[in-house]
Design a protein around this motif. Structure first.
Motif, PDB file in Angstrom:
ATOM      1  N   GLU A   3       3.064   5.631  29.116  1.00  0.00           N
ATOM      2  CA  GLU A   3       2.295   4.403  29.249  1.00  0.00           C
ATOM      3  C   GLU A   3       3.224   3.206  29.110  1.00  0.00           C
ATOM      4  N   GLU A   4       2.775   2.059  29.564  1.00  0.00           N
ATOM      5  CA  GLU A   4       3.548   0.834  29.394  1.00  0.00           C
ATOM      6  C   GLU A   4       3.634   0.498  27.913  1.00  0.00           C
ATOM      7  N   TYR A   5       4.807   0.074  27.496  1.00  0.00           N
ATOM      8  CA  TYR A   5       4.971  -0.354  26.116  1.00  0.00           C
ATOM      9  C   TYR A   5       4.384  -1.743  25.943  1.00  0.00           C
ATOM     10  N   GLN A   6       3.725  -1.943  24.838  1.00  0.00           N
ATOM     11  CA  GLN A   6       3.127  -3.239  24.552  1.00  0.00           C
ATOM     12  C   GLN A   6       4.118  -4.120  23.806  1.00  0.00           C
ATOM     13  N   ILE A   7       4.150  -5.393  24.176  1.00  0.00           N
ATOM     14  CA  ILE A   7       4.854  -6.401  23.397  1.00  0.00           C
ATOM     15  C   ILE A   7       3.812  -7.449  23.048  1.00  0.00           C
ATOM     16  N   ILE A   8       3.513  -7.549  21.773  1.00  0.00           N
ATOM     17  CA  ILE A   8       2.468  -8.450  21.303  1.00  0.00           C
ATOM     18  C   ILE A   8       3.135  -9.553  20.496  1.00  0.00           C
ATOM     19  N   GLU A   9       3.045 -10.782  20.992  1.00  0.00           N
ATOM     20  CA  GLU A   9       3.630 -11.899  20.257  1.00  0.00           C
ATOM     21  C   GLU A   9       2.658 -12.316  19.159  1.00  0.00           C
ATOM     22  N   ILE A  10       3.177 -12.371  17.921  1.00  0.00           N
ATOM     23  CA  ILE A  10       2.352 -12.765  16.781  1.00  0.00           C
ATOM     24  C   ILE A  10       3.070 -13.848  15.984  1.00  0.00           C
ATOM     25  N   ASP A  11       2.316 -14.586  15.218  1.00  0.00           N
ATOM     26  CA  ASP A  11       2.886 -15.572  14.316  1.00  0.00           C
ATOM     27  C   ASP A  11       3.520 -14.848  13.135  1.00  0.00           C
ATOM     28  N   LYS A  12       4.595 -15.413  12.611  1.00  0.00           N
ATOM     29  CA  LYS A  12       5.293 -14.760  11.504  1.00  0.00           C
ATOM     30  C   LYS A  12       4.383 -14.560  10.283  1.00  0.00           C
ATOM     31  N   SER A  13       3.363 -15.385  10.127  1.00  0.00           N
ATOM     32  CA  SER A  13       2.447 -15.250   8.988  1.00  0.00           C
ATOM     33  C   SER A  13       1.607 -13.976   9.078  1.00  0.00           C
ATOM     34  N   LEU A  14       1.529 -13.367  10.261  1.00  0.00           N
ATOM     35  CA  LEU A  14       0.742 -12.148  10.450  1.00  0.00           C
ATOM     36  C   LEU A  14       1.571 -10.870  10.345  1.00  0.00           C
ATOM     37  N   LEU A  15       2.891 -11.020  10.262  1.00  0.00           N
ATOM     38  CA  LEU A  15       3.768  -9.854  10.288  1.00  0.00           C
ATOM     39  C   LEU A  15       3.518  -8.898   9.128  1.00  0.00           C
ATOM     40  N   ASP A  16       3.446  -9.411   7.915  1.00  0.00           N
ATOM     41  CA  ASP A  16       3.255  -8.553   6.743  1.00  0.00           C
ATOM     42  C   ASP A  16       2.003  -7.695   6.898  1.00  0.00           C
ATOM     43  N   ASN A  17       0.886  -8.318   7.237  1.00  0.00           N
ATOM     44  CA  ASN A  17      -0.360  -7.574   7.397  1.00  0.00           C
ATOM     45  C   ASN A  17      -0.267  -6.563   8.535  1.00  0.00           C
ATOM     46  N   ARG A  18       0.326  -6.965   9.661  1.00  0.00           N
ATOM     47  CA  ARG A  18       0.433  -6.051  10.814  1.00  0.00           C
ATOM     48  C   ARG A  18       1.288  -4.831  10.468  1.00  0.00           C
ATOM     49  N   MET A  19       2.363  -5.031   9.715  1.00  0.00           N
ATOM     50  CA  MET A  19       3.221  -3.912   9.323  1.00  0.00           C
ATOM     51  C   MET A  19       2.509  -3.007   8.304  1.00  0.00           C
ATOM     52  N   ARG A  20       1.751  -3.592   7.394  1.00  0.00           N
ATOM     53  CA  ARG A  20       0.995  -2.784   6.424  1.00  0.00           C
ATOM     54  C   ARG A  20      -0.065  -1.927   7.129  1.00  0.00           C
ATOM     55  N   VAL A  21      -0.779  -2.530   8.060  1.00  0.00           N
ATOM     56  CA  VAL A  21      -1.786  -1.780   8.823  1.00  0.00           C
ATOM     57  C   VAL A  21      -1.105  -0.658   9.603  1.00  0.00           C
ATOM     58  N   SER A  22       0.019  -0.957  10.239  1.00  0.00           N
ATOM     59  CA  SER A  22       0.741   0.066  10.999  1.00  0.00           C
ATOM     60  C   SER A  22       1.161   1.217  10.096  1.00  0.00           C
ATOM     61  N   ARG A  23       1.740   0.898   8.945  1.00  0.00           N
ATOM     62  CA  ARG A  23       2.153   1.949   8.007  1.00  0.00           C
ATOM     63  C   ARG A  23       0.946   2.783   7.560  1.00  0.00           C
ATOM     64  N   ASP A  24      -0.151   2.115   7.234  1.00  0.00           N
ATOM     65  CA  ASP A  24      -1.342   2.823   6.771  1.00  0.00           C
ATOM     66  C   ASP A  24      -1.961   3.694   7.861  1.00  0.00           C
ATOM     67  N   GLU A  25      -1.688   3.353   9.118  1.00  0.00           N
ATOM     68  CA  GLU A  25      -2.160   4.171  10.240  1.00  0.00           C
ATOM     69  C   GLU A  25      -1.203   5.325  10.548  1.00  0.00           C
ATOM     70  N   GLY A  26      -0.150   5.454   9.736  1.00  0.00           N
ATOM     71  CA  GLY A  26       0.801   6.548   9.915  1.00  0.00           C
ATOM     72  C   GLY A  26       1.976   6.237  10.819  1.00  0.00           C
ATOM     73  N   CYS A  27       2.129   4.964  11.179  1.00  0.00           N
ATOM     74  CA  CYS A  27       3.245   4.578  12.044  1.00  0.00           C
ATOM     75  C   CYS A  27       4.551   4.581  11.264  1.00  0.00           C
ATOM     76  N   ARG A  28       5.637   4.700  12.022  1.00  0.00           N
ATOM     77  CA  ARG A  28       6.970   4.580  11.439  1.00  0.00           C
ATOM     78  C   ARG A  28       7.676   3.416  12.111  1.00  0.00           C
ATOM     79  N   LEU A  29       8.585   2.792  11.378  1.00  0.00           N
ATOM     80  CA  LEU A  29       9.384   1.725  11.945  1.00  0.00           C
ATOM     81  C   LEU A  29      10.464   2.342  12.815  1.00  0.00           C
ATOM     82  N   VAL A  30      10.548   1.915  14.061  1.00  0.00           N
ATOM     83  CA  VAL A  30      11.536   2.441  14.996  1.00  0.00           C
ATOM     84  C   VAL A  30      12.768   1.544  15.024  1.00  0.00           C
TER      85      VAL A  30
END
Length: 118
Positions: A3-30
């Motif tokens: 599938e096409e890879y997504q690039i989602i531009e976000i404000d830096k203030s949302l990064l912490d929450n987005r990374m926490r949600v990703s981790r809690d969903e079982g994602c790994r940092l690539v």
């Protein structure tokens, strides 16, 4: 077929929450990828789901702007963040292990940072 890879531009203030949600969903940092352009640095945080779907979150920082570390969420970010801090001159706060610009043995500050042309 991938599938096409997504690039989602976000404000830096949302990064912490987005990374926490990703981790809690079982994602790994690539990776955390940096690109220096005149006056800004683009940081792209890539995470992969357990079934290897990749999502990229892009932050645009103006020169001199600060961002908080994600090492409390993804400890492996320590290497990426120290490299970005040293090579691109990005101000990253609260890195779990901060090498204070001594990660590499280089002769100049922020050699990858694109300076404004005169």
């Amino acid at each position: 077929m991938r599938e096409e890879y997504q690039i989602i531009e976000i404000d830096k203030s949302l990064l912490d929450n987005r990374m926490r949600v990703s981790r809690d969903e079982g994602c790994r940092l690539v990776q955390i990828h940096a690109v220096s352009l005149t006056g800004i640095t683009e940081l792209t945080y890539s995470v992969a789901t357990p079934d290897n779907r990749l999502t990229n979150y892009r932050i645009i920082l103006k020169d001199g702007e600060e961002i908080d570390s994600i090492t409390d969420i993804f400890p492996a970010a320590v290497l990426y963040e120290n490299e970005i801090k040293e090579l691109f001159g990005v101000n990253i706060n609260c890195i779990a292990i901060d090498y204070n610009r001594r990660f590499y043995d280089i002769a100049v500050d922020a050699p990858m940072k694109k300076e404004a042309e005169e």
